[in-house]
Design a protein around this motif. Structure first.
Motif, PDB file in Angstrom:
ATOM      1  N   GLY A 134       0.786  -1.222   0.000  1.00  0.00           N
ATOM      2  CA  GLY A 134       0.000   0.000   0.000  1.00  0.00           C
ATOM      3  C   GLY A 134       0.817   1.269   0.000  1.00  0.00           C
ATOM      4  N   ALA A 135       2.073   1.182   0.429  1.00  0.00           N
ATOM      5  CA  ALA A 135       2.934   2.364   0.487  1.00  0.00           C
ATOM      6  C   ALA A 135       3.960   2.360  -0.629  1.00  0.00           C
ATOM      7  N   ALA A 136       4.433   1.190  -0.984  1.00  0.00           N
ATOM      8  CA  ALA A 136       5.455   1.056  -2.020  1.00  0.00           C
ATOM      9  C   ALA A 136       5.055  -0.114  -2.924  1.00  0.00           C
ATOM     10  N   PRO A 137       5.256   0.040  -4.219  1.00  0.00           N
ATOM     11  CA  PRO A 137       4.906  -1.074  -5.112  1.00  0.00           C
ATOM     12  C   PRO A 137       5.763  -2.306  -4.814  1.00  0.00           C
ATOM     13  N   LEU A 138       5.156  -3.469  -4.983  1.00  0.00           N
ATOM     14  CA  LEU A 138       5.893  -4.716  -4.813  1.00  0.00           C
ATOM     15  C   LEU A 138       6.975  -4.791  -5.881  1.00  0.00           C
ATOM     16  N   PRO A 139       8.234  -4.902  -5.488  1.00  0.00           N
ATOM     17  CA  PRO A 139       9.297  -5.015  -6.491  1.00  0.00           C
ATOM     18  C   PRO A 139       9.073  -6.239  -7.384  1.00  0.00           C
ATOM     19  N   ASP A 140       9.415  -6.089  -8.655  1.00  0.00           N
ATOM     20  CA  ASP A 140       9.233  -7.188  -9.603  1.00  0.00           C
ATOM     21  C   ASP A 140       9.870  -8.475  -9.115  1.00  0.00           C
ATOM     22  N   ILE A 141      11.036  -8.382  -8.500  1.00  0.00           N
ATOM     23  CA  ILE A 141      11.716  -9.593  -8.045  1.00  0.00           C
ATOM     24  C   ILE A 141      10.896 -10.309  -6.973  1.00  0.00           C
ATOM     25  N   LEU A 142      10.207  -9.556  -6.108  1.00  0.00           N
ATOM     26  CA  LEU A 142       9.389 -10.190  -5.071  1.00  0.00           C
ATOM     27  C   LEU A 142       8.098 -10.750  -5.631  1.00  0.00           C
ATOM     28  N   ASP A 143       7.656 -10.239  -6.760  1.00  0.00           N
ATOM     29  CA  ASP A 143       6.470 -10.808  -7.398  1.00  0.00           C
ATOM     30  C   ASP A 143       6.708 -12.272  -7.748  1.00  0.00           C
ATOM     31  N   LEU A 144       7.952 -12.629  -7.997  1.00  0.00           N
ATOM     32  CA  LEU A 144       8.298 -14.020  -8.294  1.00  0.00           C
ATOM     33  C   LEU A 144       8.068 -14.931  -7.089  1.00  0.00           C
ATOM     34  N   TYR A 145       8.080 -14.370  -5.876  1.00  0.00           N
ATOM     35  CA  TYR A 145       7.895 -15.134  -4.645  1.00  0.00           C
ATOM     36  C   TYR A 145       6.446 -15.116  -4.162  1.00  0.00           C
ATOM     37  N   SER A 146       5.613 -14.313  -4.782  1.00  0.00           N
ATOM     38  CA  SER A 146       4.230 -14.129  -4.340  1.00  0.00           C
ATOM     39  C   SER A 146       3.439 -15.435  -4.455  1.00  0.00           C
ATOM     40  N   ILE A 147       2.731 -15.768  -3.373  1.00  0.00           N
ATOM     41  CA  ILE A 147       1.895 -16.973  -3.359  1.00  0.00           C
ATOM     42  C   ILE A 147       0.504 -16.604  -2.852  1.00  0.00           C
ATOM     43  N   ALA A 148      -0.441 -17.485  -3.092  1.00  0.00           N
ATOM     44  CA  ALA A 148      -1.801 -17.290  -2.596  1.00  0.00           C
ATOM     45  C   ALA A 148      -1.881 -17.760  -1.156  1.00  0.00           C
ATOM     46  N   PRO A 149      -2.603 -17.029  -0.311  1.00  0.00           N
ATOM     47  CA  PRO A 149      -2.844 -17.521   1.040  1.00  0.00           C
ATOM     48  C   PRO A 149      -3.611 -18.836   0.990  1.00  0.00           C
ATOM     49  N   PRO A 150      -3.527 -19.655   2.037  1.00  0.00           N
ATOM     50  CA  PRO A 150      -4.267 -20.905   2.013  1.00  0.00           C
ATOM     51  C   PRO A 150      -5.763 -20.670   1.811  1.00  0.00           C
ATOM     52  N   GLY A 151      -6.345 -21.475   0.963  1.00  0.00           N
ATOM     53  CA  GLY A 151      -7.782 -21.381   0.717  1.00  0.00           C
ATOM     54  C   GLY A 151      -8.190 -20.281  -0.244  1.00  0.00           C
ATOM     55  N   ARG A 152      -7.220 -19.591  -0.796  1.00  0.00           N
ATOM     56  CA  ARG A 152      -7.541 -18.503  -1.758  1.00  0.00           C
ATOM     57  C   ARG A 152      -6.741 -18.707  -3.020  1.00  0.00           C
ATOM     58  N   ARG A 153      -7.373 -18.380  -4.123  1.00  0.00           N
ATOM     59  CA  ARG A 153      -6.706 -18.454  -5.415  1.00  0.00           C
ATOM     60  C   ARG A 153      -5.927 -17.175  -5.632  1.00  0.00           C
ATOM     61  N   ARG A 154      -4.753 -17.273  -6.172  1.00  0.00           N
ATOM     62  CA  ARG A 154      -3.951 -16.098  -6.478  1.00  0.00           C
ATOM     63  C   ARG A 154      -4.577 -15.359  -7.661  1.00  0.00           C
ATOM     64  N   VAL A 155      -4.773 -14.082  -7.485  1.00  0.00           N
ATOM     65  CA  VAL A 155      -5.334 -13.249  -8.555  1.00  0.00           C
ATOM     66  C   VAL A 155      -4.169 -12.619  -9.292  1.00  0.00           C
ATOM     67  N   PRO A 156      -4.108 -12.774 -10.627  1.00  0.00           N
ATOM     68  CA  PRO A 156      -2.966 -12.221 -11.370  1.00  0.00           C
ATOM     69  C   PRO A 156      -2.904 -10.712 -11.323  1.00  0.00           C
TER      70      PRO A 156
END
Length: 152
Positions: free
Chosen positions: A130-152
């Motif tokens: 909310g304060a700083a954009p997610l760095p592109d490199i960290l987007d590679l590590y992004s996962i969905a929380p349990p029970g939720r589908r990851r939204v692209p």
């Protein structure tokens, strides 16, 4: 695998999942005067149970990872967050201000490299969700929380 948090995770729900309300506290500078301190920054929840933080994830200094993240923001250690196939899991929660504005926690998995830990610490120092954009490199590590589908 039991997902009940230990006493180390008072801000987590009974499922062990970091709650969104964990960022609403406002600390005080001085307990005697009750003077408000700076607003609570974003927070970090680090999974440490059966897979995360264990010898099952080899080549990672798990204690050093937590200490490095603590230099950037408050860190809570949680029992299993129920995404063991993504060990080590780190959840970055937005500050109360940014949560109120709509920011959501960011779940990161396979955080097994010191460079990834450094990237998380830098992003958190910049303000996090909310304060700083997610760095592109960290987007590679992004996962969905349990029970939720990851939204692209």
């Amino acid at each position: 695998m039991d997902a009940t948090p230990t006493g180390r995770t008072a801000d987590c729900a009974t499922t062990g999942t970091p709650t969104e309300d964990a960022t609403t506290e406002t600390p005080t500078d001085d307990a005697t005067t009750g003077t408000p301190a700076d607003p609570v920054p974003c927070r970090i929840v680090v999974c440490r149970d059966c897979c995360c933080g264990s010898p099952k994830v080899t080549g990672v200094d798990h204690a050093a990872q937590i200490e490095r993240l603590r230099t950037a923001a408050p860190v809570r250690v949680s029992d299993c967050l129920d995404v063991c196939d993504h060990a080590n899991v780190v959840v970055v929660q937005p500050s109360a201000e940014h949560r109120a504005a709509g920011a959501r926690p960011v779940w990161l998995g396979l955080v097994n490299d010191p460079d990834a830990t450094e990237d998380i610490a830098a992003w958190v120092r910049a303000g996090g969700p909310g304060a700083a954009p997610l760095p592109d490199i960290l987007d590679l590590y992004s996962i969905a929380p349990p029970g939720r589908r990851r939204v692209p």
